[in-house]
Scaffold this active site. Structure first.
Site, PDB file in Angstrom:
ATOM      1  N   ASP A  40       6.320  -2.234   5.261  1.00  9.04           N
ATOM      2  CA  ASP A  40       5.142  -1.758   4.837  1.00  9.04           C
ATOM      3  C   ASP A  40       4.901  -1.147   3.361  1.00  9.04           C
ATOM      4  O   ASP A  40       4.119  -1.302   2.742  1.00  9.04           O
ATOM      5  CB  ASP A  40       4.652  -0.435   5.825  1.00  9.04           C
ATOM      6  CG  ASP A  40       4.258  -0.878   7.029  1.00  9.04           C
ATOM      7  OD1 ASP A  40       4.175  -2.438   7.373  1.00  9.04           O
ATOM      8  OD2 ASP A  40       4.349  -0.108   8.047  1.00  9.04           O
ATOM      9  N   HIS A  42       6.705  -2.285   0.801  1.00  5.79           N
ATOM     10  CA  HIS A  42       6.361  -3.571  -0.242  1.00  5.79           C
ATOM     11  C   HIS A  42       5.002  -3.810  -0.233  1.00  5.79           C
ATOM     12  O   HIS A  42       4.114  -4.150  -1.126  1.00  5.79           O
ATOM     13  CB  HIS A  42       6.933  -4.931   0.519  1.00  5.79           C
ATOM     14  CG  HIS A  42       8.516  -4.874   0.354  1.00  5.79           C
ATOM     15  ND1 HIS A  42       9.536  -4.687   1.250  1.00  5.79           N
ATOM     16  CD2 HIS A  42       9.525  -4.926  -0.885  1.00  5.79           C
ATOM     17  CE1 HIS A  42      10.652  -4.758   0.936  1.00  5.79           C
ATOM     18  NE2 HIS A  42      10.741  -4.735  -0.433  1.00  5.79           N
ATOM     19  N   GLY A 152       8.508   0.038  -6.090  1.00  8.09           N
ATOM     20  CA  GLY A 152       8.627   1.405  -5.391  1.00  8.09           C
ATOM     21  C   GLY A 152       9.481   2.638  -5.856  1.00  8.09           C
ATOM     22  O   GLY A 152      10.633   2.211  -6.448  1.00  8.09           O
ATOM     23  N   GLU A 153       9.061   3.699  -5.931  1.00  2.05           N
ATOM     24  CA  GLU A 153       9.743   4.894  -6.087  1.00  2.05           C
ATOM     25  C   GLU A 153      11.041   5.168  -5.112  1.00  2.05           C
ATOM     26  O   GLU A 153      11.837   5.867  -5.436  1.00  2.05           O
ATOM     27  CB  GLU A 153       8.999   6.187  -5.744  1.00  2.05           C
ATOM     28  CG  GLU A 153       8.128   6.324  -6.974  1.00  2.05           C
ATOM     29  CD  GLU A 153       7.367   7.465  -7.045  1.00  2.05           C
ATOM     30  OE1 GLU A 153       7.061   8.301  -6.086  1.00  2.05           O
ATOM     31  OE2 GLU A 153       6.407   7.942  -7.929  1.00  2.05           O
ATOM     32  N   SER A 191      14.562  -2.673   3.779  1.00  2.00           N
ATOM     33  CA  SER A 191      15.044  -3.927   4.445  1.00  2.00           C
ATOM     34  C   SER A 191      16.173  -3.661   5.018  1.00  2.00           C
ATOM     35  O   SER A 191      16.798  -4.385   6.092  1.00  2.00           O
ATOM     36  CB  SER A 191      14.955  -5.044   3.514  1.00  2.00           C
ATOM     37  OG  SER A 191      13.861  -5.242   2.746  1.00  2.00           O
TER      38      SER A 191
END
Ligand code: PAF
Length: 287
Positions: A40, A42, A152-153, A191
């Site tokens: 979610d 990504h 993404g942080e 992941s």
């Protein structure tokens, strides 16, 4: 929910033509680089790119240069069909799935290294890592030529290094950070969470809880080093087999903060990396 299936392109030439056609229609190009096995977090980056741009390109490329020998390159989860379905549903228009040869043509000698920032924190434990990331992201930027790119942080050090690379090399791309997506117990989505056994998974969220408590302590004036020390103890007590680091750093330079309470207006980012069995987890939190 989008009903269009994103178009898959595998070569730089196909990608260039597809992007040029969209640009000719006056569309702004947003880009989300990934290594696939999408979760979610990504998907939220793709949606964020879609909020800013009329054409969204995502890449799926498990980049060999950011894995050291013995790391999980071979077992890294791969599911191109599932990923493309999720990307399409999120409104992605083009999915770039290059081969290793497309990204690293035979005889390639050129790499990118962001000095200093790549040698701290994760860079101490994975010295090859940011070298591989900066190199592949620079190459992807040259292939895609986006206006905006979203990262993404969750990979906070990576995000700061990419920002610095874009500034230093004058890529002229706006870099945007997307918030970390967490499961209900606080574990950051990754992941690599797929590697955790059920029992490891239940204990893994302590990395987040420990940072959360440390941030709260620092916010009310506790000395940074005391809060960090307590977080280290909590993570090890929760059953993590090895702790690489818990650090409190300046949010932009990633340099360690001096001990003592934060001074007025001083920024602070807490970062941690620890091993749950054979799985290495990272997390971070703003204070
Ligand atoms: O964050 C990732 O998934 C990777 O490091 C990236 C940015 C796609 C480069 O391979």
């Amino acid at each position: 929910m989008n009903n269009q299936t994103a178009r898959i392109v595998r070569t730089r030439a196909e990608l260039r033509d597809a992007v040029a056609a969209e640009r000719q229609k006056g569309k702004k190009i947003g880009f989300v680089p990934t290594m696939g096995a999408l979760h979610d977090g990504h998907i939220s980056l793709v949606e964020k790119a879609g909020d800013k741009c009329q054409c969204v390109v995502a890449s799926i490329f498990v980049n060999p240069t950011q894995f050291a020998p013995g790391e999980d390159l071979d077992r890294y989860p791969r599911d191109e069909e599932g990923d493309v379905a999720r990307l399409s549903a999120a409104g992605c228009n083009l999915v770039y799935c290059p081969s290793v040869e497309e990204m690293y043509p035979e005889g390639s000698l050129t790499n990118v290294r962001v000095e200093q920032m790549s040698d701290l924190l994760d860079g101490i434990y994975r010295p090859h890592f940011f070298y591989g990331v900066a190199t592949v992201v620079a190459r992807l930027f040259i292939h895609v030529q986006p206006d905006v790119a979203v990262f993404g942080e969750k990979d906070y050090q990576q995000l700061q290094i990419i920002k610095r690379m874009v500034r230093d090399l004058g890529f002229g791309i706006e870099i945007i950070g997307g918030r970390t997506w967490r499961d209900a117990d606080g574990l950051a989505q990754s992941s690599r969470n797929a590697y955790l056994s059920e029992e490891e998974r239940t204990r893994a969220s302590e990395i987040h809880s420990a940072l959360h408590r440390a941030a709260a302590r620092i916010r009310i004036g506790a000395p940074v080093e005391t809060a960090v020390r307590e977080a280290r103890t909590s993570i090890l007590t929760a059953g993590f087999s090895k702790l690489d680091y818990v650090s409190a750093v300046d949010p932009a330079t990633l340099q360690d903060l001096p001990d003592g309470p934060l001074s007025e207006g001083q920024g602070c980012r807490l970062l941690a990396a620890a091993w749950m069995g054979s799985t290495r987890l990272i997390d971070n939190l703003g204070v």
